[in-house]
Design an enzyme around this catalytic site. Structure first.
Site, short mmCIF file in Angstrom:
data_model
loop_
_atom_site.label_atom_id
_atom_site.label_comp_id
_atom_site.label_asym_id
_atom_site.label_seq_id
_atom_site.Cartn_x
_atom_site.Cartn_y
_atom_site.Cartn_z
N GLU A 324 0.94 -1.57 0.15
CA GLU A 324 0.12 0.11 0.11
C GLU A 324 1.04 1.18 0.54
OE1 GLU A 324 -2.71 0.37 3.11
OE2 GLU A 324 -1.99 0.00 4.24
N LYS A 345 -4.92 -0.22 12.90
CA LYS A 345 -4.68 -1.18 13.66
C LYS A 345 -3.22 -1.20 14.84
CE LYS A 345 -7.05 -3.46 9.40
NZ LYS A 345 -6.54 -2.43 9.13
#
Length: 431
Positions: A324, A345
């Site tokens: 990403e 996260k």
């Protein structure tokens, strides 16, 4: 006339806090909620840490019958729904009410469905695995409901007497993002005026832990649970399994503003792509995620330089973090080096299908409060991940538009753009 969805209610059940404000406080403090798993004995597993929700259904307002009947994930969804509804006040109008039930929709995401209860019931029916042929007479009356993940959407629909479109979205780890995107599209196309959209998952169970152990996707950093989730860090060793739910009240923008609702964010762009490549693998160049970002930007009529914050998937695996990072560079160009990027996260773990909705909730709150959540535990950046990942400390930052992305097993790549109310042309948005 163009129609756009806006967020007017936010409900969250997440590790480290059982409601929206506790969740936000955890994020801005940069505090991790990961710990050694307590929901079952993890001693036989490679990864023994998780991000658990301290949750008591009865204390959260559920009846004894609801607690007995519903899987843990369904309980999360109902509690989050009730908080979102109270926050929005969309159904608080004068009798007989201002919203036609036929114009109310539901879009709920989940990756693994009623995992907890299914595993519990299998253990009973098989006498703790001793019997190959299970004895169906020991099954509970609700066993069929545990087999069907769509019961999550049905439970939310019953909660609000929604008689419009009702959908369960299951696209792996992008389920939550995709469910919110689908809800926004229902409003844009005129199929609904109000949509309860979000996701829920409670995957902290032996069977799920075993599945991720087998492919070594979860961290084995069991000696230091609080610092085990380390997206973009050179010493990361896999993701931390989590659980939770987020449900958002989406309304048609004109109606929401006409009733004086508090609008957290406009949903101005959404796109999803598949890499058609590998069940768990990702191409290094991030092309598919970059394409989803490009389409979402086009829908929103925004330039890459208009993006003020990127909420990354940031799972904490080398493959994903590098993938990403490449996608941001490919889609945002040189601006990728200037825009803050972070992964929540690092604090609440990876709750599979639920996390995308939880991250959208975080983006809505970030826009509303003009604060970028940090990436916790990021002390030594991977040289191949060379963007501004907001290490350790939250940052006050002016934001008009934020990008949230998701990446899921199966090759799913999704991107959503949220904007401060009124900052993007009214005819932009997913449709």
């Amino acid at each position: 006339m163009s129609r756009r969805a806006v967020i007017t209610g936010v409900g969250v059940v997440a590790p480290g806090g059982g409601d929206r404000e506790s969740f936000w406080s955890l994020l801005v403090a940069g505090r991790s909620a990961t710990r050694r798993i307590s929901l079952f004995d993890p001693s036989g597993f490679r990864s023994q840490v998780g991000a658990e929700v301290d949750f008591d259904g009865r204390a959260s307002g559920l009846t004894s019958q609801e607690v007995r009947r519903l899987d843990r994930a369904a309980q999360f969804a109902l509690v989050a729904t009730r908080e979102a509804l109270a926050d929005s006040g969309v159904f608080d109008g004068p009798p007989p009410g201002s919203v036609d039930p036929a114009r109310v929709g539901v879009s709920i995401g989940s990756a693994v469905g009623n995992t907890t209860r299914l595993e519990e019931e299998y253990m009973v029916l098989s006498d703790d695995g001793r019997r190959w042929l299970v004895d169906h007479t020991y099954g509970v009356p609700h066993l069929y409901e545990y087999m069907v993940p769509s019961t999550f959407a049905a439970e939310v629909a019953r909660e609000v007497t929604a008689e419009g479109p009702c959908t369960l979205v299951s696209t792996g780890c992008t389920s939550g993002l995709d469910a919110v995107g689908h809800g926004a599209q229902l409003i844009a196309e005129g199929s609904a005026d109000v949509v309860l959209a979000g996701a829920t998952d409670a995957p902290l169970s032996p069977i799920t832990a075993a599945c991720f152990d087998a492919i070594k996707a979860t961290t084995a950093r069991n000696d230091d649970p609080e610092h085990a989730s380390r997206p973009f860090d050179r010493d990361r060793a896999g993701f931390v399994l989590g659980e939770g739910a987020a449900v958002l009240v989406l309304e048609e923008a004109g109606a929401a503003r006409a009733r004086g609702a508090h609008v957290y964010a406009d949903l101005v762009g959404f796109a999803s792509r598949s890499n058609a490549y590998h069940m768990t693998g990702l191409r290094k160049d991030g092309r598919e995620m970059a394409e989803a970002i490009r389409v979402a930007l086009d829908q929103a009529r925004l330039d890459p330089t208009d993006v003020d914050y990127v909420n990354a998937h940031g799972s904490g695996t080398k493959q994903n973090d590098r993938h990403e990072t490449a996608a941001f560079k490919r889609s945002l160009g040189e601006h990728a080096y200037r825009v803050p990027v972070s992964s929540i996260k690092s604090m609440v773990g990876h709750s599979l299908g639920a996390i995308g909705a939880i991250e959208v909730a975080a983006c809505a709150l970030a826009l509303d409060r003009q604060v970028v959540p940090p990436t916790a535990n990021l002390r030594g950046r991977d040289p191949e991940c060379d963007l501004d990942y907001v290490p350790l400390v939250a940052r006050e930052h002016r934001m008009d538009a934020v990008l949230s992305v998701g990446s899921g097993f199966g090759g799913f790549q999704s991107a959503m753009l949220l904007a401060r109310p009124g900052r993007v042309p009214v005819d932009a948005g997913p449709g």
